[in-house]
Write a protein that holds these residues in place. Structure first.
Motif, PDB file in Angstrom:
ATOM      1  N   ALA A  41       0.917  -1.109   0.117  1.00  0.00           N
ATOM      2  CA  ALA A  41       0.071  -0.027   0.003  1.00  0.00           C
ATOM      3  C   ALA A  41       0.900   1.164   0.087  1.00  0.00           C
ATOM      4  O   ALA A  41       0.525   2.282  -0.628  1.00  0.00           O
ATOM      5  N   LEU A  42       2.027   1.292   0.756  1.00  0.00           N
ATOM      6  CA  LEU A  42       2.963   2.308   0.813  1.00  0.00           C
ATOM      7  C   LEU A  42       3.521   2.581  -0.744  1.00  0.00           C
ATOM      8  O   LEU A  42       3.650   3.892  -1.080  1.00  0.00           O
ATOM      9  N   LEU A  43       3.897   1.432  -1.236  1.00  0.00           N
ATOM     10  CA  LEU A  43       4.684   1.757  -2.697  1.00  0.00           C
ATOM     11  C   LEU A  43       3.427   2.270  -3.452  1.00  0.00           C
ATOM     12  O   LEU A  43       3.767   2.984  -4.417  1.00  0.00           O
ATOM     13  N   VAL A  44       2.257   1.910  -3.388  1.00  0.00           N
ATOM     14  CA  VAL A  44       1.255   2.378  -4.404  1.00  0.00           C
ATOM     15  C   VAL A  44       0.751   3.829  -4.091  1.00  0.00           C
ATOM     16  O   VAL A  44       0.828   4.869  -4.996  1.00  0.00           O
ATOM     17  N   CYS A 393      -6.416   0.565  -0.266  1.00  0.00           N
ATOM     18  CA  CYS A 393      -5.048   1.527  -0.594  1.00  0.00           C
ATOM     19  C   CYS A 393      -4.269   1.003  -1.464  1.00  0.00           C
ATOM     20  O   CYS A 393      -3.821   1.828  -2.275  1.00  0.00           O
ATOM     21  N   ALA A 394      -3.758  -0.294  -1.598  1.00  0.00           N
ATOM     22  CA  ALA A 394      -3.081  -1.124  -2.409  1.00  0.00           C
ATOM     23  C   ALA A 394      -3.501  -0.936  -3.724  1.00  0.00           C
ATOM     24  O   ALA A 394      -3.098  -0.985  -4.892  1.00  0.00           O
ATOM     25  N   THR A 395      -5.017  -0.858  -4.190  1.00  0.00           N
ATOM     26  CA  THR A 395      -5.760  -0.774  -5.322  1.00  0.00           C
ATOM     27  C   THR A 395      -6.048   0.519  -5.765  1.00  0.00           C
ATOM     28  O   THR A 395      -6.562   0.680  -6.707  1.00  0.00           O
ATOM     29  N   PHE A 396      -5.648   1.668  -5.154  1.00  0.00           N
ATOM     30  CA  PHE A 396      -5.295   2.831  -5.537  1.00  0.00           C
ATOM     31  C   PHE A 396      -5.326   3.286  -6.849  1.00  0.00           C
ATOM     32  O   PHE A 396      -5.567   4.256  -7.348  1.00  0.00           O
TER      33      PHE A 396
END
Length: 568
Positions: A41-44, A393-396
Motif C-alpha cells: 500500500a505504501l509503494l502505491v 489503498c493498495a488498489t488505489f
C-alpha cells in the motif's frame, strides 16, 4: 467436591483446540503478512504523496504561466471531452446492450460478441489509423471525390478529424464496450416478470425500456461510464494526435518540453482531483440503487422476434459501432502491415521492441499477481476491517492515470538513486549506476502500481468463491494462513488469478503515457514505436507494431466472451 477439578480440567483443552489454536498464527504470522500488505500500500501511495510534495515546491516563473495560459484551456477541453465521450458511450453502450438483450433477429449472436471487439483497439491506435484513413489524400476522401467527380483535394474539403468533436467521436466508438458489457449483463439477468408487468399495463417497447429496464440498469451504466471516462483521461496519444490539449497532454508537454517537474506535478494533482471526482460521482450514482432478485432463479425476459426490414435495421444499427470501433482501424492496420512486410520485410527493430514489450509486461504481470494475492488474501484469510483498508489503498493506483503515476514516481526514484549512490561512495568510493530512474525497474514499478487493482480484484473475487469452512478445516489440521492459502485457496482460485494476470499483461502492453515518460533511454516498446511513427507522420511504418498490439488486445476480449454471458 471431587467433580470440581475434573470439570475445570475438561474445560481447559476445549479452547486450546478451538479459539486458542488460532492465537499462534493470529499473532505471529499476521504481523509479517500485514507488514507486506502495508508495504505494498505504501509503494502505491508513494507517487501521489511525491506529487503533492513536488507541487508545493513551486515552479519558478513558469507556474504563473501555467495558471494563466495552460490550466484554463486544458480544463475546458478536458471537461468538454469528458462530457461528450460520456454521453456517447452511454448512448451507444446502453442502446447496444438493450438491442441484443431484448430482441431476437438473424445475426444477433454474432453481434452479441462482436460489440466487444473495440476493447482490443487502444485509443491511440484508433486515432493513428483514422488519421491516415481520413487524410485528404487518404482512401476515404479519395473515394468520395472519385464518386462526386472532384479531381483535387481542395475541391472538396471535409471536416477535419483533428478537432475536439473528432476526438469525442473516436473515443466514444472505441470506449463504449465499458458501458455495454455491464449493462448487457444486467439486462440479461433481469426477471421477465418486471418487463411483462410493464407490458401488461399498456407500455410499449420504448416505454418499457425507459421506465423499467433503464432505471434498473443505472448502477451498471454509471460504473461503465466512469471506467470509460477514466480511460479517456488516461489517453495521451489520441488526444495529442488529434490536437486536443487535455490535462494529460499538458502534463506530458510541461515535463518533456519545459523540463518543469513541479509544474507538471501541480497539473497532475489537478487531474488526480478530476479522477477522484469521477469516482465519487459514480459511487453517488450507484448509492442506494440496486436490484435484488427472488430466492429462486428468475425467468429470463423473452426476446421480441424481429423479421424483415426491422431485423435488417437492427443488425445494421448494431454493426455501426463494431465497424467504426474495430473493423475499420483493424482492416487498415492489416493492409498497411501487409504492404510494409511485402516491401521491407520484418525489421529487426520490431523484433527487439516486441521482446522489450513482452519482457516488461511479463515481469510486471508476475509481480502484480503475487502482490495482488498478498493484499487480497489478508482480509479473506485473516479477517479484520483494517486489512480491508490496506487492500483498498493498495488498489488505489488504478484510479491514477499513467501520466500522473509516472510524474509522481520521478522524485522518489531520483531520491533513491541519490541515496544508493551516496552509500556506495561512502562504502566503496565508487559511484553507483542508476538503479531506479531511467531503468526498466522504474517502468515495471509503474506498471505494477497502475494495474495492481486488477490482480487484487480478481484474487479477491476468486477467494470469495471458496467456502470459509475449507480454510477453517485447514487451520484445525494445523495449517497456518500461508499453508491454508497454498494448499486450499490457490488450487481453487487459479482460474481467477490467471484471468487477472492476462488482463494486466495486455494492459501493460498497451500502456502509453507511463511508458513514454519512464522507459529507459534508447529503449523502445511497441507502444512508443507507434507513437514516434505517428508523431513523424510515417503511418505505414508503425502499422506492424499497431497490429501486434491489437492482436494482443484480442486476448482479454476472448476471455470476456467466455465469462460475460450469464448462465441459464
Amino acid at each position: 467436591m471431587p467433580s470440581g477439578p475434573p470439570a475445570r480440567r475438561a474445560a481447559t483443552p476445549r479452547p486450546a483446540s478451538g479459539a486458542g489454536a488460532r492465537r499462534p498464527w493470529s499473532f505471529a504470522r499476521p504481523s509479517a503478512w500485514t507488514l507486506a500488505a502495508g508495504l505494498v500500500a505504501l509503494l502505491v501511495l508513494a507517487p501521489v504523496a511525491a506529487l503533492a510534495v513536488e507541487a508545493l515546491q513551486g515552479s519558478g516563473g513558469l507556474w504563473p504561466h501555467l495558471l494563466a495560459h495552460v490550466l484554463p484551456p486544458a480544463l475546458a477541453e478536458t471537461g468538454l471531452l469528458l462530457a461528450g465521450v460520456g454521453a456517447l458511450v452511454v448512448l451507444i453502450g446502453t442502446g447496444a446492450a438493450w438491442l441484443v438483450a431484448a430482441y431476437e433477429f438473424p445475426g444477433r449472436r454474432l453481434l452479441d460478441w462482436a460489440l466487444l471487439l473495440p476493447l482490443a483497439v487502444p485509443t491511440y491506435i484508433a486515432a493513428y489509423a483514422y488519421l491516415d484513413l481520413l487524410h485528404p489524400v487518404g482512401p476515404v476522401q479519395s473515394a468520395i471525390r472519385a464518386v462526386l467527380g472532384y479531381a483535387r483535394p481542395r475541391d472538396l474539403i471535409l471536416p477535419d478529424l483533428r478537432s475536439l468533436p473528432g476526438c469525442i467521436l473516436l473515443l466514444g466508438f472505441v470506449l463504449y464496450p465499458y458501458v455495454y458489457l455491464p449493462t448487457r449483463a444486467l439486462f440479461l439477468m433481469q426477471s421477465a416478470t418486471l418487463v411483462e408487468a410493464g407490458r401488461s399495463l399498456g407500455a410499449g417497447p420504448g416505454a418499457v425500456f425507459r421506465r423499467v429496464a433503464l432505471p434498473l440498469a443505472r448502477p451498471a451504466i454509471a460504473l461503465g461510464a466512469s471506467l470509460a471516462l477514466l480511460e479517456a483521461l488516461n489517453d495521451i496519444g489520441a488526444a495529442e494526435f488529434l490536437g486536443v490539449r487535455t490535462l494529460t497532454v499538458s502534463i506530458y508537454d510541461t515535463w518533456v518540453n519545459r523540463s518543469d517537474l513541479p509544474g507538471a506535478a501541480g497539473l497532475a494533482l489537478v487531474m488526480l482531483a478530476a479522477c477522484l471526482g469521477l469516482i465519487a460521482v459514480e459511487r453517488r450514482a450507484r448509492r442506494g440503487r440496486g436490484y435484488a432478485g427472488a430466492a429462486q432463479r428468475p425467468r429470463r425476459m423473452t426476446r421480441a422476434v424481429l423479421a424483415g426490414p426491422a431485423a435488417l435495421a437492427a443488425l445494421g444499427l448494431g454493426l455501426v459501432p463494431v465497424a467504426l470501433g474495430f473493423l475499420a482501424p483493424a482492416s487498415y492496420l492489416a493492409v498497411e502491415a501487409g504492404r510494409r512486410l511485402h516491401r521491407a520485410g520484418l525489421s529487426g527493430a520490431i523484433l527487439s521492441e516486441s521482446l522489450n514489450t513482452l519482457a516488461y509486461a511479463g515481469v510486471a504481470t508476475v509481480i502484480a499477481t503475487v502482490l495482488g494475492l498478498v493484499v487480497a488474501a489478508g482480509p479473506r484469510v485473516l479477517g479484520g476491517r483494517w486489512r480491508g483498508v490496506l487492500l483498498r489503498c493498495a488498489t488505489f493506483g488504478y484510479a491514477v492515470p499513467g501520466a500522473i503515476l509516472a510524474i509522481g514516481l520521478l522524485p522518489p526514484l531520483a531520491a533513491l538513486d541519490g541515496l544508493l549512490d551516496a552509500a556506495s561512495r561512502a562504502l566503496t568510493g565508487a559511484s553507483l549506476a542508476a538503479m531506479g530512474l531511467g531503468t526498466g525497474a522504474a517502468l515495471v514499478y509503474a506498471y505494477v502500481v497502475r494495474f495492481l487493482a486488477v490482480t487484487a480484484g480478481s484474487s479477491e473475487a476468486g477467494l470469495a468463491r471458496v467456502p470459509r469452512s475449507l480454510g477453517d478445516a485447514a487451520r484445525v489440521l494445523g495449517r497456518g494462513p500461508a499453508g491454508a492459502l497454498a494448499r486450499v485457496h490457490l488450487p481453487l482460485t487459479w482460474p481467477a488469478l490467471l484471468g487477472g494476470a492476462l488482463l494486466v499483461f495486455v494492459d501493460c502492453v498497451k500502456e502509453l503515457p507511463a511508458t513514454l515518460i519512464l522507459r529507459p533511454l534508447n529503449v523502445e516498446t511497441l507502444a512508443t514505436h507507434l507513437y514516434g511513427e505517428a508523431a513523424r507522420g510515417t503511418y505505414e511504418d508503425g502499422a506492424v507494431a499497431a497490429l501486434l498490439i491489437v492482436a494482443v488486445g484480442l486476448l482479454p476480449v476472448a476471455l470476456l466472451l467466455r465469462v460475460s454471458t450469464p448462465k441459464a
